[in-house]
Design a protein around this motif. Structure first.
Motif, PDB file in Angstrom:
ATOM      1  N   ALA A  61       0.841  -1.198   0.000  1.00  0.00           N
ATOM      2  CA  ALA A  61       0.000   0.000   0.000  1.00  0.00           C
ATOM      3  C   ALA A  61       0.873   1.244   0.000  1.00  0.00           C
ATOM      4  O   ALA A  61       2.057   1.206   0.344  1.00  0.00           O
ATOM      5  N   CYS A  65      -1.748   7.969   0.247  1.00  0.00           N
ATOM      6  CA  CYS A  65      -2.953   8.157  -0.571  1.00  0.00           C
ATOM      7  C   CYS A  65      -4.209   8.141   0.283  1.00  0.00           C
ATOM      8  O   CYS A  65      -5.122   8.938   0.070  1.00  0.00           O
ATOM      9  N   ALA A  66      -4.275   7.234   1.237  1.00  0.00           N
ATOM     10  CA  ALA A  66      -5.445   7.137   2.102  1.00  0.00           C
ATOM     11  C   ALA A  66      -5.599   8.371   2.978  1.00  0.00           C
ATOM     12  O   ALA A  66      -6.703   8.711   3.401  1.00  0.00           O
ATOM     13  N   TYR A  90      -6.601   3.260  -9.140  1.00  0.00           N
ATOM     14  CA  TYR A  90      -7.452   2.904  -7.993  1.00  0.00           C
ATOM     15  C   TYR A  90      -6.664   2.977  -6.684  1.00  0.00           C
ATOM     16  O   TYR A  90      -7.126   3.570  -5.701  1.00  0.00           O
ATOM     17  N   LEU A  91      -5.472   2.384  -6.668  1.00  0.00           N
ATOM     18  CA  LEU A  91      -4.648   2.409  -5.464  1.00  0.00           C
ATOM     19  C   LEU A  91      -4.282   3.841  -5.074  1.00  0.00           C
ATOM     20  O   LEU A  91      -4.301   4.208  -3.899  1.00  0.00           O
ATOM     21  N   CYS A  94      -7.659   5.786  -3.897  1.00  0.00           N
ATOM     22  CA  CYS A  94      -8.377   5.278  -2.730  1.00  0.00           C
ATOM     23  C   CYS A  94      -7.464   4.919  -1.560  1.00  0.00           C
ATOM     24  O   CYS A  94      -7.948   4.735  -0.453  1.00  0.00           O
ATOM     25  N   ALA A  96      -6.066   2.140  -1.250  1.00  0.00           N
ATOM     26  CA  ALA A  96      -6.376   0.744  -0.937  1.00  0.00           C
ATOM     27  C   ALA A  96      -5.095  -0.062  -0.707  1.00  0.00           C
ATOM     28  O   ALA A  96      -4.010   0.325  -1.129  1.00  0.00           O
ATOM     29  N   ARG A  97      -5.275  -1.178  -0.054  1.00  0.00           N
ATOM     30  CA  ARG A  97      -4.167  -2.108   0.201  1.00  0.00           C
ATOM     31  C   ARG A  97      -4.374  -3.345  -0.651  1.00  0.00           C
ATOM     32  O   ARG A  97      -5.497  -3.769  -0.876  1.00  0.00           O
ATOM     33  N   VAL A  98      -3.273  -3.921  -1.072  1.00  0.00           N
ATOM     34  CA  VAL A  98      -3.331  -5.131  -1.902  1.00  0.00           C
ATOM     35  C   VAL A  98      -2.683  -6.256  -1.127  1.00  0.00           C
ATOM     36  O   VAL A  98      -1.561  -6.114  -0.626  1.00  0.00           O
ATOM     37  N   ARG A  99      -3.355  -7.358  -1.019  1.00  0.00           N
ATOM     38  CA  ARG A  99      -2.821  -8.572  -0.393  1.00  0.00           C
ATOM     39  C   ARG A  99      -2.478  -9.563  -1.449  1.00  0.00           C
ATOM     40  O   ARG A  99      -3.125  -9.761  -2.377  1.00  0.00           O
TER      41      ARG A  99
END
Length: 99
Positions: A61, A65-66, A90-91, A94, A96-99
């Motif tokens: 992440a 950005c968040a 998108y990342l 937003c 967002a976190r990626v797993r």
């Protein structure tokens, strides 16, 4: 940063960005194994190399950005050029976190 520490902060980021540039431009193959939390500066020293390996334990992440901040470590480039463009946007938008 606390008042009076401008020089230390400047030196920290200068060194970090020089390291990222070195990783991105060196001729020796650079392999980054991301095994666990890879965020912010950790993403910078991982993403700019030639080869990136993410394990099943990786959590990637850009937390800036968040928080509504601009990313550093070249994230605006690698989020949209080293992965599918739509996923990178998108990342970035937003946080967002990626797993």
């Amino acid at each position: 940063y606390k008042e009076g520490f401008e020089k230390e902060v400047f030196n920290f980021f200068r060194t970090e960005y020089q390291l990222n540039h070195l990783i991105a431009t060196m001729r020796t193959p650079y392999v980054a194994v991301m095994d666990g939390v890879t965020m912010g500066g950790g993403a910078g020293v991982s993403i700019h190399g030639d080869f990136r390996i993410a394990t099943e334990k990786t959590l990637f992440a850009m937390p800036e950005c968040a928080l509504g901040l601009f990313t550093d470590v070249g994230a605006t480039h690698f989020l949209t050029h080293k992965t599918r463009y739509e996923l990178g946007v998108y990342l970035a938008m937003c946080g967002a976190r990626v797993r």
